[in-house]
Design a protein around this motif. Sequence first.
Motif, short mmCIF file in Angstrom:
data_model
loop_
_atom_site.label_atom_id
_atom_site.label_comp_id
_atom_site.label_asym_id
_atom_site.label_seq_id
_atom_site.Cartn_x
_atom_site.Cartn_y
_atom_site.Cartn_z
N GLU A 99 1.11 -1.17 0.25
CA GLU A 99 0.11 0.12 0.09
C GLU A 99 0.73 1.11 -0.30
O GLU A 99 0.25 2.27 -1.01
N SER A 100 1.88 1.26 0.85
CA SER A 100 3.03 2.65 0.71
C SER A 100 3.66 2.75 0.10
O SER A 100 4.83 3.17 -0.05
N SER A 101 4.02 2.04 -0.89
CA SER A 101 5.45 1.09 -1.91
C SER A 101 5.32 2.22 -3.21
O SER A 101 4.11 2.82 -3.21
N PRO A 102 5.76 2.42 -3.14
CA PRO A 102 5.57 3.88 -4.97
C PRO A 102 4.80 2.72 -5.92
O PRO A 102 5.06 1.89 -5.65
N ALA A 172 8.53 0.68 1.05
CA ALA A 172 7.41 1.44 0.93
C ALA A 172 7.81 2.16 2.78
O ALA A 172 8.81 2.10 3.37
N ALA A 173 6.98 3.06 2.74
CA ALA A 173 7.62 4.03 4.13
C ALA A 173 8.00 3.33 4.74
O ALA A 173 7.03 2.51 5.29
N GLY B 23 14.08 4.17 -1.47
CA GLY B 23 12.78 3.89 -0.92
C GLY B 23 12.01 4.80 -0.74
O GLY B 23 10.79 4.62 -0.15
N THR B 24 12.34 4.64 0.76
CA THR B 24 11.34 5.31 1.75
C THR B 24 11.44 6.93 1.73
O THR B 24 9.72 7.83 1.56
N THR B 26 11.17 7.66 -1.63
CA THR B 26 9.78 8.15 -2.46
C THR B 26 8.36 7.84 -2.26
O THR B 26 7.70 8.27 -2.54
N GLY B 27 8.14 6.45 -1.41
CA GLY B 27 7.63 5.87 -0.85
C GLY B 27 6.35 7.31 -0.02
O GLY B 27 5.52 7.96 -0.58
N VAL B 28 6.83 8.89 0.84
CA VAL B 28 6.53 9.17 1.11
C VAL B 28 6.25 10.07 0.08
O VAL B 28 4.86 10.44 0.48
N ALA B 30 4.67 10.20 -3.28
CA ALA B 30 4.31 9.45 -3.62
C ALA B 30 2.66 9.09 -3.26
O ALA B 30 1.65 9.90 -3.46
N THR B 31 2.70 8.86 -1.52
CA THR B 31 1.97 9.13 -0.88
C THR B 31 1.01 10.45 -0.26
O THR B 31 0.09 10.68 -0.46
#
Lengths: 598, 369
Positions: A99-102, A172-173, B23-24, B26-28, B30-31
């Motif tokens: 869900e929180s992955s790119p 993921a974040a 990656g972290t 990027t994830g932030v 992106a959301t």
Amino acid sequence: MPGMGGGGLSTGNPVIIDAFHRLVFHQFLVVLALCLAGSLAWLLLSSSGSPLRIPTLEARPRMFLRNFFGLLWIVDGLLQYQPQMPLGFAGGVLRAGAESSPLWVRNLVDSAASIWDRQPIVLAVAVIWIQIGLGVWLLVARKGVASQLAGVASVIWALVIWLVSGFGGILAAGASLVIGQPGASILYAGAGVLLAVPLSWWQRDSCLVVARRVLGVFLVAMSALQAFPGRGMWTGTDGQGEATNPIALMAAEMASVKQPAATAWAVRSFGDLTTHAPLLVNGFFVFAFGLTGVLLFSSSPKRLRTARSLGGAATVIAWVFVENLGLFGGLSTDPNTMVPLFGLLLALTMGAKGSPVEEQVASEDASDRGANGEPLVANRGLPRLALLVSSVVAVAIIALGVVPMTAAWANGSTDPLLAETLNEPPQPVNFASLPFHLHDDQGRPFTQASFRGHVMVLTFLDPVCINECLEIASEFAVTNELLGASSTQVDFVAVAANRTYNSATVLRAFNRQQHLESQANWHFLTGKLSELERMWAYYAASTTNAPGGSMAIHSDLTYVINPEGRVRVIVNATPGETGILHDSFSELLARLIRPHLP
Amino acid sequence: MKKLLSMVALLSGVAVATAMSAGTATGVSATSLTPLGAAALPVALTAATTSDRLVTVVSDFGDLSRPRLRFADVLSGEGKQYLVATPPGMATNGGIVVATLGSTRTAALLPSQLLRFTPFARSTAHAEWLPGVTESLVARHPDAVAEAGRGIDLVDERGVLRTSTDLEHWKKVATPLPQWAKQARCKLRAVASGRGTAKPVLGLSCKAPTRSLVAVGETSLATGANTPRQLLRLQATDHGYVAVTSMPALGRVTIDQFNEALTVTSSVSVAIGNIRATAVHHEGSVVLLGTRGDREVVATIEGNSVRVVKAPKRARAVVLSLSGQTQVLSVIDHVRTEQASLVTVRSWNGQRWSVTGRFGVPVPYGSSM
């Protein structure tokens, strides 16, 4: 949507669960037969000559690693037997985990989850046998190429899982080792690599040293990530007093799933502790994993024992109090990251002098030792033939999963049971169809006799409907494609089901929108209102205009009429919410048509 | 060799850590991205039109925030009593565009969800609706369809189509846009077909600021300075045409009257923003429901006179009765209980609003899910 899977069905759908359990049982009988055949083969072959016993020395760390991960694979396989797995895995495990992955990771995961959505039962059963087969293979193949191949197979399957689960959530974040990243499967893959190398490497100093250092770097990196500021690990709450610490949130989420009160209490309490003392909790994990990683670079047995104790304690704490044993909730696929990490840590520090294992075998022949001084263990049990046969049986069990999984991936078909589950099962009937006089959108007349000698699939569609009727028409078009060459013996007939909008012009607009005007066996028919009413009444498709801007109301029943003009099957064509369910209905309809083809 | 292997292991670990950090991040990001919403055209705008025989109101009912639970309805009246006169047999979640002339109404039932063509319905003097269809998407504007003595004009994504009265055979009408409209990247949105002009009057929606949004053939009806504009209404009247244009940046609305020779006869500017409902009378009067400051107000424009009064609570539609009296329809939707919406009619008696009627509008909750 939570609690939904299989493209819109509830994860607890009893029909799907029953079909899943029945397929597992049937394949279990196949596995039993395989085991029986293997036993017979061994008996027959061994009676023809004396079995050859060649004791092979296996380093104790390798033996431990092989048995540990063999058992883990079997546990994972058994976890896949949970009833919610067929309809819950794609959404509740794969998509939820990413869900929180790119976006590109979510797309990758979604494409894998879509394959699962189409064949949830077949794939859920396939995973069971692949993982049990891998576990059995690791346990029985103690030596030689078979043992290494078991390691290679472990690596391949673990990497497949890691890939489809969005790289274990590593991108993921808020990724953190404590809450499950970078995924247990990458640790399984690591163990598989160690088991895949030649057995002789285990007798070299460099093999264990490198393995320990790789694990050490991994732990230091994860510790650094855990310590990285700005990721919420060092704070408990936000400005409004809401818990925001990822460890506390994970603990709270795990505590909310169905489980014994004691484990829920333990996890919840640890979450509260983390919220109120984030420095203490996060500091412990950062320190424990970081120092363990550093100590793994040492060759000193004392330091390695310290690494084992400290790392072991941290993994156990994280496993029990944060990951909640990784077993509850109905969709657990493995005991989470801490268990394989614990196994790796134990195996790679086994050579440390003074360890329990070392002391236990201290009296053994000093020549049977690896380069690090770790003991080598002679496998004196099964003869080579037995190992060969049992490996073949294990590979056959894996194939029981791999073959249908590959077929599902390759042909892209959808399980018709999904659509059958959505509505009631198709009803076999046998009554005469109704004679009629209607015309199509071009004004060409059609009667019952026009379709004699062909299978007629009859339904009722509102040409200005905004959703379901358009979806049903699309499902019919897909069914037509699925029938292939047989489609020339089938006519798809829709009768207008709208008291107001039933002119040939409206039907033509519908056909054009749906690109059906070029499908030779598609006929959207209309006629005088009295004739339509007669058809609606006979086929229980009573059509009314509801007030206040509503669509015309009518049933979605579909009739399969054989070439002799007898109605043989009634199926409810109410479409599901997703494309998966639409495709499933198309498969179901094709399956219902085929027995009646002339 | 050992050192080399150690170095490889160390570099692998650093690479993993770097990848995870990247990656972290990027994830932030992106959301945290929020999709930009496109500016919606005012088809949901409640629109009322008063001909010399009928009052027609098109308004939404139900859960206005959820398209599948929001249904457009046609209300028909003469000043006191209103009837629900929604064309049957078609879901109205996409909205309805109605054109009136005398006692004849033509309704385009805008498609929604999966439907991609436009059903029509036509009724004269409250008789049964007769169906029709066009295989195009009618523009989402309250005046995308116009009644004219010679037939019906509609604006779709390609231009203007015209039919006689069978509503099933449509022909394209040549509607060249003036050069300034091309330069301002304007698209056709509305049409008005009066008695005096052979060519239809075109209403535009433009990406660049313009002086006008109304054109006839190559002629533009310029009325102001270059500014971003939105055409709210374009209607034929007894004396020519009326165009209601909002200028959101200025918080003003301009009401332009044209005679049949397409000469501007009056132009009134009113300080009112966030227009939610409009009403146009066949004699050229206009009523607007919008806001001035933080107050919801009703503005009535008759000729050059403007009257602005506070709007009643829950006002959703404004109407000009046959006699020209300003009315407001207030609506209470019963989304949770899925009961009919309650409409209260209030008329302006020169001093205050007085209740002159109440009625219910059935809402088919769940029928378009």
